[in-house]
Design a protein around this motif. Structure first.
Motif, PDB file in Angstrom:
ATOM      1  N   ARG A 140       0.860  -1.301   0.004  1.00 13.86           N
ATOM      2  CA  ARG A 140      -0.096   0.077   0.049  1.00 13.86           C
ATOM      3  C   ARG A 140       0.849   1.277   0.014  1.00 13.86           C
ATOM      4  O   ARG A 140       2.228   1.124   0.342  1.00 13.86           O
ATOM      5  N   THR A 141       0.433   2.388  -0.175  1.00 15.53           N
ATOM      6  CA  THR A 141       1.124   3.466  -0.271  1.00 15.53           C
ATOM      7  C   THR A 141       1.040   4.028   1.244  1.00 15.53           C
ATOM      8  O   THR A 141       0.551   3.518   1.998  1.00 15.53           O
ATOM      9  N   SER A 142       2.270   5.048   1.634  1.00 12.22           N
ATOM     10  CA  SER A 142       2.415   5.432   2.780  1.00 12.22           C
ATOM     11  C   SER A 142       1.459   6.564   3.251  1.00 12.22           C
ATOM     12  O   SER A 142       0.664   7.116   2.324  1.00 12.22           O
ATOM     13  N   HIS A 143       1.174   6.307   4.736  1.00 15.02           N
ATOM     14  CA  HIS A 143      -0.346   6.981   5.165  1.00 15.02           C
ATOM     15  C   HIS A 143       0.226   7.719   6.481  1.00 15.02           C
ATOM     16  O   HIS A 143      -0.750   7.950   7.267  1.00 15.02           O
ATOM     17  N   SER A 196      18.964 -10.904   9.697  1.00 14.10           N
ATOM     18  CA  SER A 196      18.070 -10.706  10.645  1.00 14.10           C
ATOM     19  C   SER A 196      16.964 -11.482  10.715  1.00 14.10           C
ATOM     20  O   SER A 196      16.198 -11.597  11.760  1.00 14.10           O
ATOM     21  N   GLY A 197      16.589 -12.483   9.415  1.00 23.67           N
ATOM     22  CA  GLY A 197      15.409 -13.194   9.383  1.00 23.67           C
ATOM     23  C   GLY A 197      14.142 -12.681   8.994  1.00 23.67           C
ATOM     24  O   GLY A 197      13.129 -13.381   8.848  1.00 23.67           O
ATOM     25  N   GLN A 198      14.253 -11.430   8.603  1.00 26.74           N
ATOM     26  CA  GLN A 198      12.812 -10.615   8.393  1.00 26.74           C
ATOM     27  C   GLN A 198      13.207  -9.527   7.374  1.00 26.74           C
ATOM     28  O   GLN A 198      14.254  -9.090   7.621  1.00 26.74           O
ATOM     29  N   GLY A 199      12.009  -9.006   6.874  1.00 30.70           N
ATOM     30  CA  GLY A 199      12.303  -7.512   6.331  1.00 30.70           C
ATOM     31  C   GLY A 199      11.575  -7.635   4.886  1.00 30.70           C
ATOM     32  O   GLY A 199      10.919  -8.598   4.386  1.00 30.70           O
ATOM     33  N   ILE A 200      11.846  -6.559   3.907  1.00 28.52           N
ATOM     34  CA  ILE A 200      11.317  -6.388   2.644  1.00 28.52           C
ATOM     35  C   ILE A 200      12.445  -5.883   1.781  1.00 28.52           C
ATOM     36  O   ILE A 200      13.247  -4.836   2.101  1.00 28.52           O
ATOM     37  N   ALA A 201      12.775  -6.792   0.937  1.00 27.35           N
ATOM     38  CA  ALA A 201      13.600  -6.351  -0.106  1.00 27.35           C
ATOM     39  C   ALA A 201      12.787  -4.958  -0.953  1.00 27.35           C
ATOM     40  O   ALA A 201      12.272  -5.203  -2.103  1.00 27.35           O
ATOM     41  N   VAL A 202      13.116  -3.696  -0.568  1.00 27.91           N
ATOM     42  CA  VAL A 202      12.295  -2.561  -1.278  1.00 27.91           C
ATOM     43  C   VAL A 202      12.762  -2.333  -2.629  1.00 27.91           C
ATOM     44  O   VAL A 202      11.947  -1.653  -3.269  1.00 27.91           O
ATOM     45  N   ALA A 207       7.174   1.206  -7.433  1.00 30.27           N
ATOM     46  CA  ALA A 207       7.844   2.466  -6.995  1.00 30.27           C
ATOM     47  C   ALA A 207       6.776   3.304  -6.224  1.00 30.27           C
ATOM     48  O   ALA A 207       6.854   3.755  -5.119  1.00 30.27           O
ATOM     49  N   ASP A 208       5.688   3.221  -6.627  1.00 31.96           N
ATOM     50  CA  ASP A 208       4.501   3.700  -5.836  1.00 31.96           C
ATOM     51  C   ASP A 208       4.112   3.292  -4.249  1.00 31.96           C
ATOM     52  O   ASP A 208       3.888   3.944  -3.393  1.00 31.96           O
ATOM     53  N   PHE A 209       4.755   2.026  -4.180  1.00 31.46           N
ATOM     54  CA  PHE A 209       4.618   1.434  -2.761  1.00 31.46           C
ATOM     55  C   PHE A 209       6.102   1.355  -1.994  1.00 31.46           C
ATOM     56  O   PHE A 209       5.847   0.846  -1.002  1.00 31.46           O
ATOM     57  N   ILE A 210       7.017   1.953  -2.558  1.00 33.03           N
ATOM     58  CA  ILE A 210       8.159   1.862  -1.554  1.00 33.03           C
ATOM     59  C   ILE A 210       8.185   2.340  -0.145  1.00 33.03           C
ATOM     60  O   ILE A 210       8.474   2.205   0.912  1.00 33.03           O
ATOM     61  N   ALA A 211       7.555   3.881  -0.196  1.00 36.78           N
ATOM     62  CA  ALA A 211       7.426   4.452   1.003  1.00 36.78           C
ATOM     63  C   ALA A 211       6.489   3.667   1.718  1.00 36.78           C
ATOM     64  O   ALA A 211       6.666   3.506   3.106  1.00 36.78           O
ATOM     65  N   GLY A 212       5.264   3.108   1.406  1.00 32.63           N
ATOM     66  CA  GLY A 212       4.423   2.279   2.179  1.00 32.63           C
ATOM     67  C   GLY A 212       5.050   1.253   2.830  1.00 32.63           C
ATOM     68  O   GLY A 212       4.861   0.616   3.879  1.00 32.63           O
ATOM     69  N   ALA A 213       6.036   0.451   2.098  1.00 33.03           N
ATOM     70  CA  ALA A 213       6.708  -0.910   2.411  1.00 33.03           C
ATOM     71  C   ALA A 213       7.660  -0.357   3.609  1.00 33.03           C
ATOM     72  O   ALA A 213       7.774  -1.088   4.686  1.00 33.03           O
ATOM     73  N   ALA A 214       8.318   0.967   3.550  1.00 33.97           N
ATOM     74  CA  ALA A 214       9.120   1.312   4.339  1.00 33.97           C
ATOM     75  C   ALA A 214       8.424   1.539   5.788  1.00 33.97           C
ATOM     76  O   ALA A 214       8.754   1.151   6.782  1.00 33.97           O
ATOM     77  N   GLU A 215       7.169   2.335   5.479  1.00 37.69           N
ATOM     78  CA  GLU A 215       6.404   2.290   6.796  1.00 37.69           C
ATOM     79  C   GLU A 215       5.776   1.173   7.433  1.00 37.69           C
ATOM     80  O   GLU A 215       6.040   1.086   8.664  1.00 37.69           O
ATOM     81  N   GLY A 247      12.388   6.929  -1.570  1.00 35.74           N
ATOM     82  CA  GLY A 247      10.991   6.166  -0.950  1.00 35.74           C
ATOM     83  C   GLY A 247      11.246   5.702   0.351  1.00 35.74           C
ATOM     84  O   GLY A 247      10.611   5.870   1.298  1.00 35.74           O
ATOM     85  N   LEU A 248      12.448   5.225   0.663  1.00 39.15           N
ATOM     86  CA  LEU A 248      12.839   4.839   1.941  1.00 39.15           C
ATOM     87  C   LEU A 248      12.826   6.075   2.890  1.00 39.15           C
ATOM     88  O   LEU A 248      12.366   5.753   4.092  1.00 39.15           O
ATOM     89  N   LEU A 249      13.471   7.060   2.605  1.00 36.52           N
ATOM     90  CA  LEU A 249      13.533   8.071   3.669  1.00 36.52           C
ATOM     91  C   LEU A 249      12.138   8.711   3.842  1.00 36.52           C
ATOM     92  O   LEU A 249      11.956   8.934   5.049  1.00 36.52           O
ATOM     93  N   HIS A 250      11.469   8.847   2.791  1.00 35.68           N
ATOM     94  CA  HIS A 250      10.018   9.355   3.534  1.00 35.68           C
ATOM     95  C   HIS A 250       8.989   8.635   3.853  1.00 35.68           C
ATOM     96  O   HIS A 250       8.323   8.827   4.577  1.00 35.68           O
ATOM     97  N   GLY A 251       9.220   7.114   3.704  1.00 36.86           N
ATOM     98  CA  GLY A 251       8.389   6.017   4.350  1.00 36.86           C
ATOM     99  C   GLY A 251       8.810   5.709   5.773  1.00 36.86           C
ATOM    100  O   GLY A 251       7.911   5.756   6.776  1.00 36.86           O
ATOM    101  N   ALA A 252      10.090   5.834   5.996  1.00 38.34           N
ATOM    102  CA  ALA A 252      10.516   5.418   7.289  1.00 38.34           C
ATOM    103  C   ALA A 252      10.425   6.775   8.362  1.00 38.34           C
ATOM    104  O   ALA A 252      10.322   6.572   9.426  1.00 38.34           O
ATOM    105  N   MET A 253      10.269   8.017   7.897  1.00 40.96           N
ATOM    106  CA  MET A 253       9.926   9.230   8.638  1.00 40.96           C
ATOM    107  C   MET A 253      11.283   9.075   9.650  1.00 40.96           C
ATOM    108  O   MET A 253      10.652   9.089  11.018  1.00 40.96           O
ATOM    109  N   PRO A 254      12.393   9.234   9.605  1.00 38.75           N
ATOM    110  CA  PRO A 254      13.487   9.055  10.725  1.00 38.75           C
ATOM    111  C   PRO A 254      13.610  10.406  11.111  1.00 38.75           C
ATOM    112  O   PRO A 254      13.270  11.371  10.854  1.00 38.75           O
ATOM    113  N   GLU A 255      14.101  10.379  12.587  1.00 37.97           N
ATOM    114  CA  GLU A 255      14.463  11.878  13.412  1.00 37.97           C
ATOM    115  C   GLU A 255      15.878  11.721  13.406  1.00 37.97           C
ATOM    116  O   GLU A 255      16.365  12.827  13.555  1.00 37.97           O
ATOM    117  N   ALA A 256      16.604  10.717  13.251  1.00 39.26           N
ATOM    118  CA  ALA A 256      18.119  10.817  13.100  1.00 39.26           C
ATOM    119  C   ALA A 256      18.710   9.929  11.918  1.00 39.26           C
ATOM    120  O   ALA A 256      18.187   8.890  11.704  1.00 39.26           O
TER     121      ALA A 256
END
Length: 356
Positions: A140-143, A196-202, A207-215, A247-256
């Motif tokens: 899905r897209t990022s929300h 790590s045993g888990q995750g998503i190969a983004v 393309a439309d869903f990269i930020a959503g996958a990161a979220e 896409g990762l940068l905007h989906g993850a919304m990091p502070e640092a």
């Protein structure tokens, strides 16, 4: 597919090396106890330690036939490809692995499980094929859901691809654990997933869903630990990979942010005419792009000084610290202590500011 505790043979035919087989080298650094052999006929007879500087005791063999003496259970493709075609010379070895009853794990854009011949062999011999680049079915897209989480979100970003973003993420989490600070990594690439045993190969997500996958990754990680370290991919200035990075940068919304760099790197890998931007310029770019959604700060720099002596590396790191004003380290040579110190200070300052 469970990899931990199983006997894994890593296939790197003609490409085994520190930069030419990124998936294998990362896996071997952190999961060497599970690897029983590496396949590369061009370096057969050597030991992994001779090539990488770690992984002592793991033999490099010429073929899967030679690796059979070590009783492998899992066949891992340890190199990546820059297209979605399967090299013709790989097919026979993958078929042989399936015929021997081995499970297959691969992070290729070519989906082995979608290949009729491989699928039939897997079913006939009771094998599992794990294509780690197969995206989730519920994309899905990022929300904007990360902002509601109280967790401290950290993201490793880079000056280029293959400069140490995953390694930095792993080492930061390990240093946190040594200090009693609960942290977890959100893996975004195939080798990070293996480790790590888990995750998503983004990089295989539309393309439309990269930020959503990161979220999605961040939200799942937030349930595990108060600190979430999001593994970075590519570089914002790299002509081939910037879309995944943003896409990762905007989906993850990091502070640092931790900016990762390779010592003495001048041009983007595979793009000899494209110069790497200065670290100060990259700091400005990453902070500006991230802060459209949430204020984010580059708090430290992680430099891959592979090939340099400790004294030369220390001198190089000191030069970067002086030029940028940010704490800088090589996490393999000197540990991730400086990075976690900077993260703790940033979080404390942010907390004090919020209370005030």
């Amino acid at each position: 597919m469970k990899l931990k505790g199983r006997r894994v043979v890593v296939f790197c035919e003609g490409k085994f090396g520190p930069t030419s087989s990124k998936v294998a080298t990362s896996y071997l650094r952190y999961c060497s106890d599970d690897c029983i052999a590496v396949i590369d006929s061009t370096q057969a007879g050597s030991d992994v330690h001779e090539i990488l500087g770690y992984g002592a005791g793991i033999p490099i063999v010429a073929s899967l036939d030679e690796a059979r003496q070590y009783r492998p259970e899992v066949f891992m493709v340890g190199v990546g490809l820059f297209n979605n075609a399967l090299p013709a010379q790989w097919r026979a070895t993958i078929k042989q692995a399936l015929e021997l009853g081995m499970d297959i794990v691969a992070g290729l854009h070519f989906r082995l499980s979608h290949d009729p011949e491989f699928a039939q062999l897997a079913e006939r011999h009771g094998c599992q094929i794990w294509d780690t680049k197969e995206p989730p079915t519920d994309l899905r897209t990022s929300h904007n859901r990360v902002l509601a989480q109280p967790n401290f979100i950290i993201h490793t970003v880079g000056s280029d691809c293959r400069v140490g973003k995953k390694t930095t993420s792993i080492e930061v989490v390990a240093e946190c654990e040594r200090r009693g600070q609960s942290a977890t990594m959100a893996a975004t690439g195939q080798s990070g997933i293996y480790i790590s045993g888990q995750g998503i190969a983004v990089d295989a997500v539309p393309a439309d869903f990269i930020a959503g996958a990161a979220e999605q990754l961040v939200l799942e990680a937030c349930e595990v630990a108060p600190w979430v370290v999001v593994e970075g991919q590519g570089a914002i200035s790299h002509p081939a990979y910037s879309g995944v990075t943003l896409g990762l940068l905007h989906g993850a919304m990091p502070e640092a942010l931790i900016l990762c760099h390779q010592a003495q790197l001048e041009h983007h890998k595979d793009w000899a005419d494209n110069q790497v931007r200065s670290l100060k310029e990259l700091i400005t770019i990453y902070e500006q792009l991230a802060s459209y959604l949430r204020k984010a700060t580059v708090v430290a720099i992680s430099v891959n000084c592979d090939g340099m002596s400790e004294s030369d590396a220390a001198h190089y790191l000191a030069h970067i610290e002086q030029a940028t004003g940010l704490p800088t380290t090589d996490v393999i040579l000197f540990g991730a202590g400086k990075l976690v110190d900077a993260l703790e200070q940033h979080q404390q300052a942010a907390t004090c500011s919020a209370v005030a």
